[in-house]
Design an enzyme around this catalytic site. Structure first.
Site, PDB file in Angstrom:
ATOM      1  N   LYS A 155       9.492  10.904  -0.707  1.00  0.00           N
ATOM      2  CA  LYS A 155       8.698  10.195   0.309  1.00  0.00           C
ATOM      3  C   LYS A 155       9.620   9.471   1.296  1.00  0.00           C
ATOM      4  CE  LYS A 155       5.922   6.113   1.107  1.00  0.00           C
ATOM      5  NZ  LYS A 155       5.604   4.749   0.592  1.00  0.00           N
ATOM      6  N   LEU A 201       0.835  -1.205   0.000  1.00  0.00           N
ATOM      7  CA  LEU A 201       0.000   0.000   0.000  1.00  0.00           C
ATOM      8  C   LEU A 201       0.867   1.251   0.000  1.00  0.00           C
ATOM      9  CD1 LEU A 201      -2.365  -1.461   2.698  1.00  0.00           C
ATOM     10  CD2 LEU A 201      -2.885  -1.273   0.265  1.00  0.00           C
ATOM     11  N   PRO A 202       0.311   2.400  -0.434  1.00  0.00           N
ATOM     12  CA  PRO A 202       1.168   3.580  -0.640  1.00  0.00           C
ATOM     13  C   PRO A 202       1.633   4.292   0.631  1.00  0.00           C
ATOM     14  CG  PRO A 202      -1.072   3.982  -1.459  1.00  0.00           C
ATOM     15  CD  PRO A 202      -1.013   2.548  -1.055  1.00  0.00           C
ATOM     16  N   LYS A 251      15.163  -0.209   5.449  1.00  0.00           N
ATOM     17  CA  LYS A 251      14.784   0.427   4.175  1.00  0.00           C
ATOM     18  C   LYS A 251      15.026   1.929   4.217  1.00  0.00           C
ATOM     19  CE  LYS A 251      12.519   1.057   0.174  1.00  0.00           C
ATOM     20  NZ  LYS A 251      11.132   0.863  -0.214  1.00  0.00           N
ATOM     21  N   THR A 255       6.164   0.500   2.140  1.00  0.00           N
ATOM     22  CA  THR A 255       7.221   1.268   2.803  1.00  0.00           C
ATOM     23  C   THR A 255       6.555   2.346   3.644  1.00  0.00           C
ATOM     24  OG1 THR A 255       8.880   0.885   1.093  1.00  0.00           O
ATOM     25  CG2 THR A 255       9.194   2.818   2.481  1.00  0.00           C
TER      26      THR A 255
END
Lengths: 296, 296, 296, 296
Positions: free
Chosen positions: B246, B65-66, B171, B96
């Protein structure tokens, strides 16, 4: 060959020794007489001034000086090399200085018939002693070819970077990126550990991912990740924070004159400046991670 | 196995296809019905809502999902997964997001008897299609072992990073360093060229020196240095600047909560923010070099 | 008095005119002959070189030059002022240059019997024309007292800042803070408006709160907040962005030599550098807000 | 009027006392029972929970809480205000939080028939005790008019900033600029003094020039320039560095969501983060100058 050598500091002295070992005859000068004495013991002849080196009948002169001001004084001063050196003598400046000053000196030298190269090095005092330095060389191809045997006696990797001053450009561009990378690795490692990760696991992931870089793989600043790096011995030895500060200063100053934005370079410079002000300029440059870690 | 899959965007769709190819049975959901239809054509069953996926008798659910807001809605909402999924079903979130949100969801899932992993990926849409993604996984070792065969059907490199949330930590730490390195390479290359060096020669020196990094060696942002990188095709394709923005936002936000200084990370974030505001967020993240080069 | 004046640019020309108006006799030099002709028409005598000014029997020499390199050439060059000026002639340099260069020239002048002041100005071309400049003056108190009547003919506010070079220090410290404040106001105004506030209401709150500053109250960069500022006329006129860039460069360079961290000063410099690279260096320095606003 | 008050910390307690002094009847809650006891002694009634305040028949509720998470819990939680308060009761949140959270709560309150304002303050604990706070208020004009008498009992300056959330916008925009200005003044003062100027002379010049700002004139961070400021008493008292860090965090976070670049704001945030990590978060925010001065 008969070579003049000026500047017998931590880098210059072992470089000069390697020229002696390669069978060259050396006439040396340094304002610090003990440094001269040590080289004389190793087989060099002493000269009392830059003028004396210039007049000693040398075929080549190598200089290894701390700042552009020293370089200008030694080359351009009244008693300097250019005023007294014979035509055709090859001049090699291995100091790390700004490209504009390097070009100014090279232009004047060339105009009076002295081929000149800027040839700053990387590899540190270890590389200087072992004769494994990298030389980044600016000047014409023919002069580069002429200098190659001499530089090869002091280094393993001699790279032609283009015309006069480009050796300095390559050096400061690389070292600015090195400073940025080191701070970046320090931030990323400190953040990851603060958020709960094991430092070695995080370094392992970075080193196999898109974040990998020399500062992470070979010189990781987080204690315990690598052996045989300054982080493993209290950040002693290595490449001092104040030397990185000098190189970041040269890079941002050159950027200012070229009107080039270098926002991360400038921020890295400020961080090393802060670290130096706090009294840590003598520690290896990977110690910058201490700015991002709570006092142990 | 019977696997539920929520989130069939540019990354999720090819990941789901690889699970089908590996022989798994899939029940999928996405609010965008065309994305669902494409997967159904490839052999998946459609579900009308997260609740429907949870109730479809799946053994595992994967979400892609975003944002953290989407993850919280899908897992924690009234009609969300946790409210309707059977005990013991394995939950894997490959979105992420920030580590705090990841830990919050994992704690709630675990408390009600659903083992959960955060497993964000790197490798881009190309890696998603080819099944060569890297998974950075946070959660207990036993749950990691349980999930390994499923993740291996979608990726080549599956790394256990420690307990819940640590996949996200790895990450964002790596990607913050990537963003810093890319900007650093862009500054160094633009500066060197502005000062008179050839871009390829400079890249060659950096890549054999202490400045070398993935951004310089594999993904150099200066046009003409490498083929087959976004810089060679007008910065199209690749990893978008707004996606880097982001990730830098997630990293600096996590740093804020952990009270960790990340000065270069924050400056890099501001640069990508500026670049995005100027309308270039859709270009590959190596296009940030255009901030440092005069209009051609 | 008989005064020599070198440097008849946008600032120097109106300053020289005010000396003429005050009844002084002027001998002027500028490499741009039209600038000299205009002053001659106003009553000055022309000199063909700095040497000629030095030999013209003047009691005072005022210089207004663009950079430290020009100042050094005019004062220290073979044909420069120090080589030819009579003992006791008072030297006043109103150029904005780095403090180190100012001190170097002042030391040499003083050593040969010429009292010298650094006296950079603020107030812009408007203040130069109106004779309302502020002079920030470095040098001894007695020399300051001697120069006061001359400076007062060109300015309204003449401040003694301490010994040689301190005029420059005051100028660059103030202007670095000005640059930081302007960028800060630009960020705060753009952010507030992007988040939904009316620009005038926000400026009103800031101007009665702890954020108030000259850049917000007198020179607000957001269009529509104030009349009669560059923001009200497309950022034309005023104090050019490239002049702010120069002053930020002087400040960060002086900081580098003094090993003082100036992280916001350095970041502001990089922002003006970016703005200049994008082709906007000719706009007033408040136009930096355009870096933070979406294209209208 | 009968007013509910939640949050009796360093700011909330004196604000509540001023409401009592103005003749209002108060029902108060705080999880820290000693804080409640002190207010009860002053004449307030104690409530055992937010729910109890909501059900106590109050006409207005004022909240003064540390973070957005607390605000959301107190207003939106199961036992929170919105679930139990009667229609029409006026809600005023004086906490400093991010505008998005403020708008989210206000939208939900308004939708269920409770007029709501965000009304963060400036003026510190001194202003709270003296009743001289500034309130920056977001919400409709009619609700603002309704709240004015209540807010005027606690503050001297009550400013309407526009619709819901705009009080927070004004607060964080002003305080971001304040943080930037303070760091800017600190850099400029430290630089000027390092270059040889007297601190008072430099401050005098700045305060009559374009660098003047509240941080320089009223709150100068350099010791010895002003009396009666934290710099004159070892940086004790005043507005804590960690509170400035919180506000810079809110500002940069809001900027991130709005995709607005705030490069100096972000750098200032990192500097306060560094200062906090070094253990100085409890000092007044003007102590940031210690980052730029050599240990005395």
């Amino acid at each position: 060959m008969h070579i003049g050598f000026l500047g017998l500091g931590n880098m210059g002295a072992p470089m000069a020794r390697n020229l002696l070992k390669a069978g060259h005859s050396l006439t040396v000068f340094d304002p610090f007489t003990q440094a001269v004495a040590a080289l004389v013991e190793a087989g060099a002849s002493a000269a009392a001034s830059p003028t004396a080196v210039a007049k000693a009948g040398v075929e080549v002169i190598v200089t290894m000086l701390p700042t552009a001001a020293h370089v200008k004084q030694v080359y351009l001063g009244k008693d300097g090399l250019l005023a007294h050196v014979g035509q055709g003598v090859l001049l090699i400046d291995s100091s790390t200085i700004d490209p504009l000053s390097a070009r100014e000196v090279a232009t004047l030298a060339t105009a009076q018939g002295n081929p000149m190269l800027d040839a700053p090095v990387s590899g540190g005092t270890g590389g200087a002693a072992a004769g494994t330095l990298t030389f980044m060389v600016g000047g014409s191809v023919s002069v580069f070819d002429q200098a190659l045997p001499i530089l090869s006696a002091m280094g393993k990797n001699v790279v032609h970077c283009g015309s006069a001053g480009n050796g300095q450009v390559a050096k400061i561009a690389n070292n600015m990126l090195l400073g940025i990378s080191m701070v970046g690795v320090a931030e990323a490692m400190a953040l990851g550990v603060a958020l709960g990760m094991d430092a070695k696991v995080l370094a392992g992931i970075i080193n196999t991912s898109s974040g990998r870089c020399w500062s992470s793989e070979v010189y990781n600043p987080f204690p315990g990740v690598l052996d045989n790096v300054p982080a493993a011995r209290g950040y002693s030895g290595g490449f001092g924070s104040d030397l990185m500060l000098k190189d970041l200063g040269l890079a941002t100053d050159a950027a200012r004159h070229a009107r080039q934005p270098v926002p991360l370079g400038a921020t890295a410079q400020q961080l090393y400046q802060t670290f130096s002000l706090q009294g840590h300029g003598g520690l290896d440059f990977s110690a910058i991670i201490n700015l991002f870690r709570r006092e142990a």
